[in-house]
Design a protein around this motif. Structure first.
Motif, PDB file in Angstrom:
ATOM      1  N   LEU A 132       0.863  -1.179   0.000  1.00 12.59           N
ATOM      2  CA  LEU A 132       0.000   0.000   0.000  1.00 12.59           C
ATOM      3  C   LEU A 132       0.899   1.227   0.000  1.00 12.59           C
ATOM      4  CD1 LEU A 132      -2.687  -1.001   2.629  1.00 12.59           C
ATOM      5  CD2 LEU A 132      -2.749  -1.300   0.171  1.00 12.59           C
ATOM      6  N   MET A 133       0.609   2.156  -0.913  1.00 13.43           N
ATOM      7  CA  MET A 133       1.473   3.314  -1.055  1.00 13.43           C
ATOM      8  C   MET A 133       0.638   4.559  -1.321  1.00 13.43           C
ATOM      9  SD  MET A 133       4.811   3.423  -3.526  1.00 13.43           S
ATOM     10  CE  MET A 133       5.496   1.963  -2.757  1.00 13.43           C
ATOM     11  N   PRO A 134       0.958   5.662  -0.651  1.00 11.32           N
ATOM     12  CA  PRO A 134       0.234   6.895  -0.947  1.00 11.32           C
ATOM     13  C   PRO A 134       0.622   7.418  -2.335  1.00 11.32           C
ATOM     14  CG  PRO A 134       1.832   7.240   0.815  1.00 11.32           C
ATOM     15  CD  PRO A 134       1.909   5.809   0.439  1.00 11.32           C
ATOM     16  N   PHE A 135      -0.373   7.967  -2.994  1.00  9.33           N
ATOM     17  CA  PHE A 135      -0.185   8.564  -4.308  1.00  9.33           C
ATOM     18  C   PHE A 135      -0.508  10.039  -4.157  1.00  9.33           C
ATOM     19  CE2 PHE A 135      -1.447   9.537  -8.694  1.00  9.33           C
ATOM     20  CZ  PHE A 135      -0.413   8.933  -9.401  1.00  9.33           C
ATOM     21  N   VAL A 136       0.509  10.888  -4.284  1.00 12.58           N
ATOM     22  CA  VAL A 136       0.347  12.330  -4.075  1.00 12.58           C
ATOM     23  C   VAL A 136      -0.265  12.942  -5.330  1.00 12.58           C
ATOM     24  CG1 VAL A 136       1.525  14.493  -3.538  1.00 12.58           C
ATOM     25  CG2 VAL A 136       2.325  12.344  -2.522  1.00 12.58           C
ATOM     26  N   VAL A 137      -1.379  13.655  -5.133  1.00  8.24           N
ATOM     27  CA  VAL A 137      -2.122  14.262  -6.237  1.00  8.24           C
ATOM     28  C   VAL A 137      -1.326  15.439  -6.788  1.00  8.24           C
ATOM     29  CG1 VAL A 137      -4.303  15.355  -6.895  1.00  8.24           C
ATOM     30  CG2 VAL A 137      -4.286  13.549  -5.150  1.00  8.24           C
ATOM     31  N   ASP A 138      -1.212  15.508  -8.121  1.00 12.63           N
ATOM     32  CA  ASP A 138      -0.487  16.601  -8.790  1.00 12.63           C
ATOM     33  C   ASP A 138      -0.992  17.970  -8.352  1.00 12.63           C
ATOM     34  OD1 ASP A 138       1.481  15.465 -10.294  1.00 12.63           O
ATOM     35  OD2 ASP A 138       0.369  15.509 -12.182  1.00 12.63           O
TER      36      ASP A 138
ATOM     37  N   GLU B  43      -1.404  19.373  -5.622  1.00 10.43           N
ATOM     38  CA  GLU B  43      -2.260  19.447  -4.436  1.00 10.43           C
ATOM     39  C   GLU B  43      -1.465  19.029  -3.200  1.00 10.43           C
ATOM     40  OE1 GLU B  43      -5.143  20.711  -4.831  1.00 10.43           O
ATOM     41  OE2 GLU B  43      -5.394  20.491  -6.983  1.00 10.43           O
ATOM     42  N   ARG B  44      -2.001  19.337  -2.070  1.00  9.24           N
ATOM     43  CA  ARG B  44      -1.409  18.906  -0.797  1.00  9.24           C
ATOM     44  C   ARG B  44      -2.295  17.812  -0.200  1.00  9.24           C
ATOM     45  NH1 ARG B  44       2.966  19.473   1.226  1.00  9.24           N
ATOM     46  NH2 ARG B  44       2.159  19.635   3.322  1.00  9.24           N
ATOM     47  N   SER B  45      -2.552  16.781  -1.005  1.00  4.64           N
ATOM     48  CA  SER B  45      -3.337  15.644  -0.532  1.00  4.64           C
ATOM     49  C   SER B  45      -2.855  14.397  -1.265  1.00  4.64           C
ATOM     50  CB  SER B  45      -4.833  15.862  -0.776  1.00  4.64           C
ATOM     51  OG  SER B  45      -5.112  15.860  -2.151  1.00  4.64           O
TER      52      SER B  45
ATOM     53  N   ASN C   7      -2.482  -5.556   9.491  1.00  2.00           N
ATOM     54  CA  ASN C   7      -3.690  -5.122   8.784  1.00  2.00           C
ATOM     55  C   ASN C   7      -3.631  -3.615   8.646  1.00  2.00           C
ATOM     56  OD1 ASN C   7      -5.277  -7.657   8.581  1.00  2.00           O
ATOM     57  ND2 ASN C   7      -5.172  -7.552  10.804  1.00  2.00           N
ATOM     58  N   LEU C   8      -4.374  -3.098   7.702  1.00  2.00           N
ATOM     59  CA  LEU C   8      -4.416  -1.648   7.544  1.00  2.00           C
ATOM     60  C   LEU C   8      -5.364  -1.054   8.574  1.00  2.00           C
ATOM     61  CD1 LEU C   8      -3.827   1.011   6.072  1.00  2.00           C
ATOM     62  CD2 LEU C   8      -5.758   0.472   4.561  1.00  2.00           C
ATOM     63  N   ASP C   9      -4.838  -0.207   9.421  1.00  2.00           N
ATOM     64  CA  ASP C   9      -5.653   0.618  10.313  1.00  2.00           C
ATOM     65  C   ASP C   9      -5.611   2.006   9.674  1.00  2.00           C
ATOM     66  OD1 ASP C   9      -6.652   2.328  12.251  1.00  2.00           O
ATOM     67  OD2 ASP C   9      -5.725   1.242  13.911  1.00  2.00           O
ATOM     68  N   PHE C  10      -6.612   2.293   8.844  1.00  2.00           N
ATOM     69  CA  PHE C  10      -6.585   3.505   8.033  1.00  2.00           C
ATOM     70  C   PHE C  10      -6.477   4.762   8.884  1.00  2.00           C
ATOM     71  CE2 PHE C  10      -8.486   7.000   5.653  1.00  2.00           C
ATOM     72  CZ  PHE C  10      -7.708   6.962   4.517  1.00  2.00           C
ATOM     73  N   ASP C  11      -7.222   4.822   9.972  1.00  2.00           N
ATOM     74  CA  ASP C  11      -7.192   6.024  10.810  1.00  2.00           C
ATOM     75  C   ASP C  11      -5.797   6.242  11.398  1.00  2.00           C
ATOM     76  OD1 ASP C  11      -9.876   6.604  10.295  1.00  2.00           O
ATOM     77  OD2 ASP C  11     -10.535   5.279  11.914  1.00  2.00           O
ATOM     78  N   ARG C  12      -5.155   5.179  11.846  1.00  2.00           N
ATOM     79  CA  ARG C  12      -3.784   5.287  12.381  1.00  2.00           C
ATOM     80  C   ARG C  12      -2.830   5.749  11.294  1.00  2.00           C
ATOM     81  NH1 ARG C  12      -1.240   0.095  15.073  1.00  2.00           N
ATOM     82  NH2 ARG C  12      -2.521   0.768  16.810  1.00  2.00           N
ATOM     83  N   TYR C  13      -2.975   5.162  10.104  1.00  2.00           N
ATOM     84  CA  TYR C  13      -2.101   5.538   8.999  1.00  2.00           C
ATOM     85  C   TYR C  13      -2.311   7.001   8.619  1.00  2.00           C
ATOM     86  CZ  TYR C  13       0.466   5.455   4.656  1.00  2.00           C
ATOM     87  OH  TYR C  13       1.376   5.741   3.667  1.00  2.00           O
ATOM     88  N   ALA C  14      -3.573   7.437   8.532  1.00  2.00           N
ATOM     89  CA  ALA C  14      -3.881   8.819   8.153  1.00  2.00           C
ATOM     90  C   ALA C  14      -3.324   9.813   9.162  1.00  2.00           C
ATOM     91  CB  ALA C  14      -5.384   8.997   7.993  1.00  2.00           C
ATOM     92  N   ARG C  15      -3.341   9.456  10.441  1.00  2.00           N
ATOM     93  CA  ARG C  15      -2.774  10.356  11.466  1.00  2.00           C
ATOM     94  C   ARG C  15      -1.263  10.482  11.322  1.00  2.00           C
ATOM     95  NH1 ARG C  15      -6.459   7.596  14.783  1.00  2.00           N
ATOM     96  NH2 ARG C  15      -4.792   6.269  15.555  1.00  2.00           N
ATOM     97  N   ALA C  16      -0.593   9.407  10.897  1.00  2.00           N
ATOM     98  CA  ALA C  16       0.870   9.423  10.774  1.00  2.00           C
ATOM     99  C   ALA C  16       1.349  10.036   9.464  1.00  2.00           C
ATOM    100  CB  ALA C  16       1.405   7.995  10.901  1.00  2.00           C
ATOM    101  N   TYR C  17       0.510  10.026   8.451  1.00  2.00           N
ATOM    102  CA  TYR C  17       0.931  10.530   7.148  1.00  2.00           C
ATOM    103  C   TYR C  17       0.894  12.062   7.140  1.00  2.00           C
ATOM    104  CZ  TYR C  17       1.600  10.769   2.141  1.00  2.00           C
ATOM    105  OH  TYR C  17       2.119  11.040   0.903  1.00  2.00           O
ATOM    106  N   PRO C  18       1.904  12.725   6.545  1.00  2.00           N
ATOM    107  CA  PRO C  18       1.984  14.179   6.630  1.00  2.00           C
ATOM    108  C   PRO C  18       0.954  14.965   5.804  1.00  2.00           C
ATOM    109  CG  PRO C  18       3.819  13.301   5.322  1.00  2.00           C
ATOM    110  CD  PRO C  18       3.079  12.125   5.896  1.00  2.00           C
ATOM    111  N   LEU C  19       0.305  14.335   4.831  1.00  2.00           N
ATOM    112  CA  LEU C  19      -0.702  15.032   4.009  1.00  2.00           C
ATOM    113  C   LEU C  19      -2.085  14.474   4.300  1.00  2.00           C
ATOM    114  CD1 LEU C  19       1.094  15.036   0.516  1.00  2.00           C
ATOM    115  CD2 LEU C  19       0.958  16.911   2.157  1.00  2.00           C
ATOM    116  N   PRO C  20      -3.134  15.263   4.037  1.00  2.00           N
ATOM    117  CA  PRO C  20      -4.491  14.724   4.172  1.00  2.00           C
ATOM    118  C   PRO C  20      -4.705  13.589   3.173  1.00  2.00           C
ATOM    119  CG  PRO C  20      -4.550  17.118   3.926  1.00  2.00           C
ATOM    120  CD  PRO C  20      -3.143  16.685   3.674  1.00  2.00           C
TER     121      PRO C  20
END
Length: 188
Positions: free
Chosen positions: A105-111, A113-115, A171-184
């Motif tokens: 699973l990898m974040p994909f940064v939107v062109d 944007e800051r998300s 397992n993916l804990d989305f809320d935990r991951y979202a809190r740790a990731y620097p972008l929304p």
């Protein structure tokens, strides 16, 4: 004492109270379970119809505005940007064709944007030892992706204390991951 006493030729049928109550209990249970199965089938038919309708619609463009999870679930999404490999995680204990491995699973940064949006890049085989995580190939530069929006907040059985160990998660804990990731992060 027998409540019922039937004769069929030489045969006599005289069940006791306990077997009669047990039979009634299992009869009611069987009817209830059949109704429950029918309800589940109807729910799944509705879900499949929603999925099929969503696939026929044109893709939704992902930008900086956070999407409404319920309205885009199972819809096609399109996004342009690049992968953030430094924040990718590996979901452990995923088997494919009898081989142990991980979902990447990898974040994909939107062109422009800051998300970002979390993308399941698929399965990769585990190495010879679990001490070293594999390095999946990363497409260079700007990319345009199209995929299906799924709910990242699925429920999984997990032992207590199974906290992520660096980039390796059970397992993916989305809320935990979202809190740790620097972008929304988009909610799908």
């Amino acid at each position: 004492m027998h409540g019922l006493n039937f004769r069929f030729g030489r045969w006599r049928f005289a069940p006791g109270v306990r077997p009669t109550l047990a039979t009634l209990f299992f009869l009611v249970l069987t009817v209830w379970l059949g109704h429950w199965q029918s309800s589940r089938a109807e729910y799944k038919r509705g879900l499949q119809a929603r999925f099929d309708a969503a696939l026929r619609e044109s893709p939704i463009h992902v930008g900086s505005t956070l999407l409404d999870r319920e309205s885009v679930l199972y819809r096609r999404l399109e996004v342009a940007g690049h992968f953030d490999a430094a924040h990718g995680i590996f979901i452990d204990n995923r088997v494919h064709a009898g081989v142990a491995g991980y979902h990447v699973l990898m974040p994909f940064v939107v062109d422009g944007e800051r998300s970002a949006i979390l993308v399941n890049r698929g399965w990769v085989a585990a190495g010879a030892t679990r001490a070293h995580l594999p390095v999946p190939p990363l497409p260079p530069g700007r990319l345009r992706l199209e995929g299906i929006a799924t709910d990242p907040r699925g429920r999984y059985f997990e032992f207590a204390g199974a906290a992520p160990k660096g980039r390796l998660w059970q397992n993916l804990d989305f809320d935990r991951y979202a809190r740790a990731y620097p972008l929304p992060l988009q909610p799908v």
